[in-house]
Design an enzyme around this catalytic site. Structure first.
Site, mmCIF file in Angstrom:
data_model
loop_
_atom_site.group_PDB
_atom_site.id
_atom_site.type_symbol
_atom_site.label_atom_id
_atom_site.label_comp_id
_atom_site.label_asym_id
_atom_site.label_seq_id
_atom_site.Cartn_x
_atom_site.Cartn_y
_atom_site.Cartn_z
ATOM 1 N N HIS A 1 1.616 4.229 -2.714
ATOM 2 C CA HIS A 1 1.692 5.736 -2.401
ATOM 3 C C HIS A 1 3.098 6.635 -2.924
ATOM 4 C CE1 HIS A 1 -1.990 6.816 -0.424
ATOM 5 N NE2 HIS A 1 -1.822 5.827 0.388
ATOM 6 N N HIS B 1 0.670 -1.263 0.201
ATOM 7 C CA HIS B 1 0.135 -0.010 -0.082
ATOM 8 C C HIS B 1 0.899 1.162 0.253
ATOM 9 C CE1 HIS B 1 -3.490 2.401 0.976
ATOM 10 N NE2 HIS B 1 -2.785 3.075 1.599
ATOM 11 N N GLU B 2 1.887 1.268 1.005
ATOM 12 C CA GLU B 2 2.696 2.382 0.893
ATOM 13 C C GLU B 2 3.522 2.465 -0.166
ATOM 14 O OE1 GLU B 2 1.739 4.728 3.122
ATOM 15 O OE2 GLU B 2 0.470 3.314 4.541
ATOM 16 N N GLU C 1 -4.859 7.826 -3.140
ATOM 17 C CA GLU C 1 -5.366 6.387 -2.705
ATOM 18 C C GLU C 1 -5.423 5.560 -3.666
ATOM 19 O OE1 GLU C 1 -5.413 5.914 0.458
ATOM 20 O OE2 GLU C 1 -6.649 4.057 0.791
#
Lengths: 498, 498
Positions: free
Chosen positions: B265, B261-262, B291
């Site tokens: 980003h 997820h990060e 997101e």
């Protein structure tokens, strides 16, 4: 009740302090965790923040407040706060913005050139840069002002209120004694065995031991960290003090003594008074006093026999390779005196000769008595004269230190002042704590730290450094304490009368 | 040739950007390496820098320049730079300094109260604070201005140019479909086996695997780092992007999916164009689009079967406990759909129902249709209605998220917008890269990343988010793509027709 103007002045100054803390964190990060690709951005951030810092400390409102409060009848502490903020304000406003920018550009180029000159062992690459930097430093001295010699204006930035005449007096009586001690040790022909500290030490084990060392010496990990960087340093203040070390897997001394050294710096920073936090009364009084704290712990405590009487068992537990090493052997191995070319690798005796040479050259440079051209030959002559050795090249000679390329002139003497102060502090402490050695030998460092806290750390900038030393030790800075300390210590280690 | 005013505007803005970067580093440090004793100082530094940031972005010179340049005929990119700086300037100047301070104080107290309320499961502790924060957010909406509903003014801070009416339209057609899918899966009675991801995983091994994961997905470690923090996050931009993860030794999903997820980003941040660096054209266009990037990599890539076809062998090499786990088993275990109480622990289907509930409540709060008093009961009713479960207490109910206590209203919908955008982007990408699945299954992520870079990352704030999505995917934001994605994926996994 506080004067409203004083309240306002403190408010403005605490903002300046926070900006300073953030700049310090940016630098710390740059040396520890920053990814390599961020170099340019960090330079941009630093330049933005330096400008913000400069604007804030030269805020005309600060000028007005210190002007008014400077004439007010204030208690000792508050009067010192006003005096020291006024000092910072005056120094920063003395330099025109265009000058500050020029200096930033020239020293940035200068560092780059210095690196190249060093890598290629070619002084001529650095020469024109150093000439320009020297001219700027002369202009800086004129802007700042001085009553005696231009060098004073530069020295004052690092060792406030001290004159080069005072340094001269200390150093000139120190010089002959150091040369003498170094020569006698050298002529004794005795050479302690280095092998107890060059047996091979895994990084992970060194890291664990260094953490243990800092903790043992009462470094407060709630208010600080220990990390790794190419060159060890201390950054931050009071509630967030970060030290670094580095590891040489072949030589234990590198990490161990840099850790103790930086812990000494950190204990000073962690030791400021809480109630004066964010004022000059919770700031280091000078680089010399700062260095006295690091050297006190590194050398006077950390290179003493009682200290290793206490720590050697723990060291052996950390490093299986140390099995069988005797205390005396170990103590001698960490105290080898030998003339060498590189300042940062030198011992307690010869280190200060390296500094004296730099001090003599930079004062002469600033007064036009030595031209930049002549530095390599003057450097080498002095090394031959004081240390009996001649650098084979300039990389191992006058190009070894980064300081001048950064515009740091007037900085070097603070290293030796630190050494002198540390011995003087030790001598005074022995009167109050005659059981010093047995405390150290049993790992009881708190009484020692408390003595330093009370007389040095908690004072911050309350007194000028000279007065602080006088009050803490009962006498003005004097090189005799250090010389006596060296004579006693190395007479024992080398078994000769020094 | 650049207009001199534009050059000056960019210069002022790059300073603002550097200040923003430094604030971001201070936050990163706070969550990763800062010693606990530094909490108060860091708060002081942050408050000083927030004030400096505010002063700089509201500099009247910026106002003058964007006013003049707003009417000038400029190329598309420069016109967008002016438009976006003007937006930031306008929003920040709209808020009086006294209001900003009041908000900072109230949200600081609010967070503290929220923590207490949560620990004691006592909504009444938080209630008066939330009431005050709500009043402030209403005032903020009035200061900022809106043409339709007050909520728009808040939403605009996170998802620029979007109206709550647009969100309503997307969400109301989404709601029924999600409830239906969740219900059908629940009624199927099928429950995949969790044991393949709950076998015990040593931290050190997880750390190594997470580094490997990020590297595999083309996170650039020359321009970033991976560290550990209590709550995973991404900070920094372009040349210095730092992500964090955390480790649960019992459950592999925590570190693996937070890392992916990060990384998503971070790939966005690392993907801005170099030539527009330090302008709004090298900044995230919205939280929703941000997101979408994290969710794209986490869910659409990271929770797909092709991805684990590629990664499972490597996972097994890192973790001996994973021996014998089959691809299908593993894929099912990381895609369990089950109604739950906690947003951050929920799955791809039910997650968005958590968000819809929050969005409905905060829009109603802001319009006075739901009072703060009524939140717990409204919350619980909606959970029963959409998810078929009722929180046993407020800690597991309306007190679970920190957002409102921080004054973040209008933020929640961006999570679901991100999910919707991610599926829409995936659908568009499949047209250009029909071999998507086989690329993923063979670990060739660059063509996928390059597609995102070209159509999303490199655009920065060139277009408003809605237009960016339209240009990148060929259609305006539409919830159907996400619903289709869910139906297809979970029909396969659960072996039922959704």
């Amino acid at each position: 009740m506080d004067d409203a103007r004083l309240v306002r002045l403190k408010e403005l100054y605490s903002d300046v302090s926070y900006i300073d803390q953030a700049i310090s964190l940016l630098s710390w990060d740059q040396e520890t965790y920053m990814p390599s690709g961020a170099v340019m951005d960090r330079a941009g951030q630093m330049s933005t923040f330096s400008a913000i810092y400069h604007r804030r400390i030269t805020d005309p409102e600060i000028g007005k407040l210190v002007g008014e409060l400077g004439n007010a009848a204030l208690p000792e502490g508050e009067s010192a706060i006003v005096r020291e903020i006024a000092r910072a304000y005056k120094r920063k406003t003395a330099l025109p913005e265009s000058f500050v920018k020029e200096m930033a550009t020239e020293t940035s180029l200068g560092q780059h050139a210095w690196q190249g000159a060093r890598a290629k062992d070619d002084f001529s690459i650095f020469k024109p840069h150093l000439e320009r930097i020297l001219e700027l430093k002369k202009r800086e001295a004129e802007y700042v002002g001085y009553s005696d010699r231009p060098y004073d204006a530069l020295l004052d930035d690092f060792e406030p209120y001290m004159r080069s005449r005072d340094v001269d007096a200390l150093f000139s009586s120190l010089r002959g004694k150091l040369v003498d001690i170094a020569r006698r040790i050298s002529e004794s022909g005795i050479q302690p065995d280095e092998s107890p500290v060059t047996r091979g030490y895994k990084k992970e084990l060194q890291e664990r031991f260094c953490l243990h060392l800092a903790k043992t010496l009462n470094f407060d990990f709630e208010r600080g960290r220990l990390d790794i960087s190419a060159h060890p340093f201390t950054s931050g203040t009071r509630r967030d003090v970060r030290i670094t070390t580095r590891f040489d897997e072949k030589d234990l001394r590198n990490s161990v003594f840099s850790t103790i050294h930086e812990t000494g710096h950190a204990l000073y920073e962690q030791g400021y008074s809480e109630e004066n936090y964010l004022t000059p009364l919770a700031e280091a009084v000078s680089l010399g006093v700062h260095e006295s704290q690091s050297r006190f712990w590194e050398n006077i405590v950390g290179r003493s026999k009682p200290f290793w009487k206490f720590m050697l068992p723990s060291l052996k537990k950390h490093f299986p390779t140390m099995k069988g090493v005797k205390l005396d052997q170990f103590h001698s191995a960490i105290n080898i005196v030998k003339p060498s070319l590189i300042r940062t690798e030198s011992d307690e005796v010869t280190y200060n000769l390296h500094i004296l040479i730099r001090f003599e050259i930079e004062t002469a440079m600033l007064e036009g008595k030595v031209s930049v051209d002549e530095i390599p030959s003057v450097w080498n002559e002095k090394y031959e004269k004081y240390l009996g050795i001649t650098p084979p090249n300039n990389t191992k000679g006058c190009l070894q230190d980064i300081h001048w390329s950064m515009g740091l002139m007037g900085y070097f003497p603070t290293y030796t002042l630190g050494n002198l102060y540390s011995a003087q502090i030790h001598a005074a402490m022995l009167k109050d704590i005659p059981e010093f050695d047995s405390l150290v030998a049993s790992g009881q460092f708190m009484p020692i730290l408390n003595w330093l806290r009370e007389r040095i750390h908690r004072k911050g900038k309350l007194y000028p450094p000279r007065e602080l030393i006088q009050r803490a030790t009962g006498s003005a800075p004097d090189e005799e304490f250090y010389v006596n300390y060296l004579r006693k210590k190395f007479s024992e280690i080398y078994g000769i009368s020094l």
